[in-house]
Design an enzyme around this catalytic site. Structure first.
Site, PDB file in Angstrom:
ATOM      1  N   GLY A  13      20.033  48.094  48.459  1.00 43.52           N
ATOM      2  CA  GLY A  13      20.765  48.596  47.298  1.00 43.52           C
ATOM      3  C   GLY A  13      19.768  48.961  46.205  1.00 43.52           C
ATOM      4  O   GLY A  13      18.564  49.118  46.471  1.00 43.52           O
ATOM      5  N   LYS A  37      20.980  45.121  56.794  1.00 39.47           N
ATOM      6  CA  LYS A  37      21.765  44.691  57.958  1.00 39.47           C
ATOM      7  C   LYS A  37      22.673  45.771  58.530  1.00 39.47           C
ATOM      8  O   LYS A  37      23.205  45.608  59.620  1.00 39.47           O
ATOM      9  CB  LYS A  37      22.543  43.419  57.656  1.00 39.47           C
ATOM     10  CG  LYS A  37      23.684  43.514  56.693  1.00 39.47           C
ATOM     11  CD  LYS A  37      24.369  42.144  56.579  1.00 39.47           C
ATOM     12  CE  LYS A  37      25.352  42.132  55.437  1.00 39.47           C
ATOM     13  NZ  LYS A  37      26.017  40.847  55.285  1.00 39.47           N
ATOM     14  N   GLU A 116      33.156  51.726  28.348  1.00 38.92           N
ATOM     15  CA  GLU A 116      33.903  50.817  29.223  1.00 38.92           C
ATOM     16  C   GLU A 116      34.254  49.559  28.445  1.00 38.92           C
ATOM     17  O   GLU A 116      33.786  49.360  27.319  1.00 38.92           O
ATOM     18  CB  GLU A 116      33.060  50.483  30.457  1.00 38.92           C
ATOM     19  CG  GLU A 116      32.854  51.694  31.345  1.00 38.92           C
ATOM     20  CD  GLU A 116      31.965  51.422  32.542  1.00 38.92           C
ATOM     21  OE1 GLU A 116      31.727  50.262  32.879  1.00 38.92           O
ATOM     22  OE2 GLU A 116      31.499  52.404  33.129  1.00 38.92           O
ATOM     23  N   ASP A 211      24.985  36.510  51.746  1.00 37.28           N
ATOM     24  CA  ASP A 211      23.936  36.002  52.651  1.00 37.28           C
ATOM     25  C   ASP A 211      22.719  35.456  51.905  1.00 37.28           C
ATOM     26  O   ASP A 211      22.199  34.389  52.237  1.00 37.28           O
ATOM     27  CB  ASP A 211      23.449  37.117  53.608  1.00 37.28           C
ATOM     28  CG  ASP A 211      24.543  37.630  54.520  1.00 37.28           C
ATOM     29  OD1 ASP A 211      25.683  37.126  54.430  1.00 37.28           O
ATOM     30  OD2 ASP A 211      24.271  38.543  55.307  1.00 37.28           O
ATOM     31  N   HIS A 232      37.728  42.601  38.858  1.00 42.13           N
ATOM     32  CA  HIS A 232      37.895  43.902  38.189  1.00 42.13           C
ATOM     33  C   HIS A 232      39.392  44.152  38.053  1.00 42.13           C
ATOM     34  O   HIS A 232      40.151  43.938  39.007  1.00 42.13           O
ATOM     35  CB  HIS A 232      37.242  45.007  39.022  1.00 42.13           C
ATOM     36  CG  HIS A 232      37.046  46.291  38.268  1.00 42.13           C
ATOM     37  ND1 HIS A 232      38.106  47.084  37.884  1.00 42.13           N
ATOM     38  CD2 HIS A 232      35.936  46.910  37.814  1.00 42.13           C
ATOM     39  CE1 HIS A 232      37.640  48.140  37.235  1.00 42.13           C
ATOM     40  NE2 HIS A 232      36.322  48.058  37.177  1.00 42.13           N
ATOM     41  N   ARG A 278      36.788  42.508  30.638  1.00 41.22           N
ATOM     42  CA  ARG A 278      37.446  42.514  31.944  1.00 41.22           C
ATOM     43  C   ARG A 278      38.271  41.287  32.264  1.00 41.22           C
ATOM     44  O   ARG A 278      39.322  41.376  32.878  1.00 41.22           O
ATOM     45  CB  ARG A 278      36.340  42.552  32.985  1.00 41.22           C
ATOM     46  CG  ARG A 278      36.274  43.815  33.637  1.00 41.22           C
ATOM     47  CD  ARG A 278      35.139  43.862  34.538  1.00 41.22           C
ATOM     48  NE  ARG A 278      34.687  45.221  34.406  1.00 41.22           N
ATOM     49  CZ  ARG A 278      33.721  45.725  35.089  1.00 41.22           C
ATOM     50  NH1 ARG A 278      33.063  44.983  35.937  1.00 41.22           N
ATOM     51  NH2 ARG A 278      33.384  46.971  34.927  1.00 41.22           N
ATOM     52  N   HIS A 340      35.084  41.281  42.179  1.00 37.84           N
ATOM     53  CA  HIS A 340      34.213  42.444  41.973  1.00 37.84           C
ATOM     54  C   HIS A 340      32.728  42.089  41.878  1.00 37.84           C
ATOM     55  O   HIS A 340      31.902  42.764  42.469  1.00 37.84           O
ATOM     56  CB  HIS A 340      34.664  43.131  40.689  1.00 37.84           C
ATOM     57  CG  HIS A 340      33.936  44.384  40.344  1.00 37.84           C
ATOM     58  ND1 HIS A 340      33.913  45.472  41.175  1.00 37.84           N
ATOM     59  CD2 HIS A 340      33.216  44.723  39.247  1.00 37.84           C
ATOM     60  CE1 HIS A 340      33.200  46.444  40.607  1.00 37.84           C
ATOM     61  NE2 HIS A 340      32.758  46.003  39.446  1.00 37.84           N
ATOM     62  N   ARG A 375      30.209  39.263  32.921  1.00 35.98           N
ATOM     63  CA  ARG A 375      29.288  40.399  32.806  1.00 35.98           C
ATOM     64  C   ARG A 375      29.912  41.555  32.031  1.00 35.98           C
ATOM     65  O   ARG A 375      31.072  41.922  32.245  1.00 35.98           O
ATOM     66  CB  ARG A 375      28.920  40.895  34.199  1.00 35.98           C
ATOM     67  CG  ARG A 375      28.073  42.149  34.209  1.00 35.98           C
ATOM     68  CD  ARG A 375      27.820  42.569  35.622  1.00 35.98           C
ATOM     69  NE  ARG A 375      29.024  42.966  36.280  1.00 35.98           N
ATOM     70  CZ  ARG A 375      29.370  44.245  36.523  1.00 35.98           C
ATOM     71  NH1 ARG A 375      28.573  45.241  36.144  1.00 35.98           N
ATOM     72  NH2 ARG A 375      30.481  44.537  37.141  1.00 35.98           N
TER      73      ARG A 375
END
Ligand code: FAD
Ligand code: SIN
Length: 523
Positions: A13, A37, A116, A211, A232, A278, A340, A375
């Site tokens: 990522g 993976k 946001e 993981d 979320h 959120r 989320h 967050r």
């Protein structure tokens, strides 16, 4: 097979890929192996919609972004880390632009900034509503050009080899040959993302099974703040839509929440209404659904913006919803909250270092202190990028003191091919369901204790399965998922207050003596 590399990066990522890019430049003579993976692009990063938060124009300043982050974090952020990450954001965004990310511009040619929940000003750079896809594809094409980076897809890390708080490397399942490789490295960096698959409803892709957090826990690292799993507010509700997010930026552009009878409800819950943090919006929807017995609420952009605006700003969402026969320029969108983002993780410094020597964690698997108890939207891509940059600098400085040390090959014992795959799917379903019902948006002590009893039983069963049968990816993920579920439950039980995303009806108020939760093996 035994393999060696200087640096082993696990995960592809934003954090793993940008680390490979930064490190390759700083340490061109070292060998970097990046394993992942599934295929390279499979990641939460690829699915990110809203964008990446950064102070970019004169209406904004670092103090405002820092303040918004601290307010969302509800008293548990590490202020030094918040300052360091937010003040670095513009430089890191320029890195992305230099690599080729083309953020959306407005009619004046300036970068378009969206807003946001929890942000007091517009500061989110984005590529329409497909920011993650654009960042991921750009990073992949850059990494593929690096001569000292080798990439292995469909290699799933199974477990770290660590002794006395020193990490030697990792055992990896090569899913094509079905062999377990032993990879020794000077430093091992986990960039394995979140754990949303622990919950029945999630915005996360299938790779998000926790993981890295579970592996680091087994290796002796401290895990922090895992009770703070962010939900979320707006995931598409449709029987055939799997985990599809409706970006918060849509509420930033005026979309409103309504019950299915068409009544607006957010003013009952927060003065910022749809743009409240959120946790507030998710709890408000949860309360409305519990009160009414409905299955979903509506998010309505159709009556707030004209159809050209909607199609231009949200092309990804427009097209995906149309595939499900929902025309968002004409109809409201059925939505529900879903798991989320993992605000907790392995406790690390901003450069990813942990208490386990030679083991680094970056991105969503890490808990640097940026997010605290909740967050702020669009701060996580930023954290992945900044921690990757800091980690690369540290590794490049320490390179000469680091040595590769071999470790024993994988011992398969008497493991035989699995005969009862149904056990895996049954356990997987059970965990996800009770985590949603007992350890979800609203918790109680009784529900948490019920969840603890169940996870203890399942952990025993899964552990037995792990040693008796040949390793396969599903089993690796289930074992990690169960471990992380238990960490979340134990952390939630230990917090005797409600704060940020953690809401327990038995302790509805905040405690004055609140601290981050930390947990180390065994539990
Ligand atoms: P990921 O991007 O999840 O990558 C993890 C990688 O590790 C994957 O490649 C995976 O295959 C690999 N991996 C995992 N386990 C193993 C293993 N055992 N062996 C080998 N490889 C493994 N954040 C924002 O800031 N802005 C947004 O707009 C935004 N939108 C979002 C929308 C959605 C739908 C989702 C799900 C998240 C969103 N987020 C957003 C959060 C953000 O995308 C993630 O926090 C961030 O991308 C995580 O990056 P990462 O590199 O840590 O992990
Ligand atoms: C969104 O686009 O709503 C997600 C943003 C985030 O999770 O930061």
């Amino acid at each position: 097979m035994k393999l060696k590399t200087d640096f082993l990066i696990i995960g592809s990522g934003i954090s793993g890929l940008s680390l490979a890019i930064y490190l390759s430049k700083l340490a061109p003579d070292e060998k970097i192996l990046l394993i992942t993976k599934e295929s390279l692009h499979e990641s939460s990063t690829y699915h990110a919609q809203g964008g990446i938060a950064c102070v970019w124009n004169n209406d904004d300043n670092f103090d405002k972004h820092i303040q918004d982050t601290l307010v969302a974090g509800d008293g548990l952020c590490d202020e030094k880390v918040v300052k360091k990450i937010i003040t670095q954001a513009p430089e890191r965004i320029i890195d992305l632009i230099d690599l080729g990310v083309e953020f959306t511009r407005n009619a004046n040619g300036e970068y378009d900034l969206s807003k946001e929940g929890g942000h007091t000003v517009r500061r989110v750079l984005h590529v329409n509503d497909q920011t993650g896809q654009s960042i991921e594809n750009t990073l992949i094409s850059n990494v593929k050009k690096l001569s000292n980076v080798e990439i292995k897809e469909n290699w799933c890390a199974v477990n770290l080899f660590a002794k006395n708080f020193r990490c030697y490397g990792v055992y990896v399942l090569n899913q094509e040959s079905e062999e377990i490789h032993n990879i020794a490295a000077k430093a091992t960096i986990l960039a394995t993302g979140g754990a949303g698959k622990i919950y029945l409803y999630t915005t996360n892709p299938d790779i998000a099974s926790g993981d890295g957090i579970a592996m680091a826990y087994r290796a002796g690292a401290t895990i922090a703040n895992m009770e703070f799993y962010q939900f979320h507010p707006t995931c598409l509700y449709h029987p055939y839509a799997k985990s599809f997010l409706i970006t918060e930026a849509m509420r930033g552009e005026g979309a409103i929440l309504k019950d299915i009878r068409g009544n607006e409800f957010m003013e009952k819950y927060h003065p910022q209404k749809e743009l409240a943090p959120r946790d507030v919006v998710s709890r408000a929807i949860d309360a409305e659904l519990k009160r009414s017995g409905d299955d979903y609420v509506y998010l309505d952009i159709a009556t707030q913006r004209d159809s050209n605006f909607i199609r231009n700003h949200f092309p990804g969402i427009y097209n995906t919803c149309l595939d499900f026969n929902i025309d968002i320029t004409k109809q409201p969108i059925p939505v529900v909250p879903a798991a989320h983002y993992c605000c907790g993780g392995v406790k690390t410094e901003i450069n990813g270092s942990t208490e386990v020597k030679n083991l680094y964690i970056i991105g969503e698997s890490a808990c640097t202190g940026l997010h605290g108890a909740n967050r702020l939207a669009s701060n996580s891509l930023l954290e992945g990028l900044v921690t990757a940059h800091e980690c690369a600098n540290t590794l490049a400085k320490e390179i000469h003191g680091l040595k590769i040390k071999e470790f024993p090959e994988w011992e398969p014992g008497n493991a035989v091919p699995s005969t009862e795959a149904v056990v895996l799917s049954q356990n997987w379903d059970e965990i996800r369901r009770f985590m949603w019902n007992y350890v979800g948006i609203v918790r109680t002590d009784k529900r948490l204790q019920r969840a603890k009893k169940r996870i203890n039983l399942l952990l025993d069963e899964i552990d037995q399965y792990y040693w008796d049968f040949k390793i396969e990816k599903n089993l690796v993920e289930l074992r990690n998922l169960a471990t992380v579920a238990k960490i979340i439950i134990v952390s939630a039980i230990s917090r005797k207050e409600s704060r940020g995303i953690h809401y327990n009806l038995d302790y509805p108020n905040k405690s004055e003596m609140s601290r981050p939760t930390t947990l180390r093996r065994p539990w």
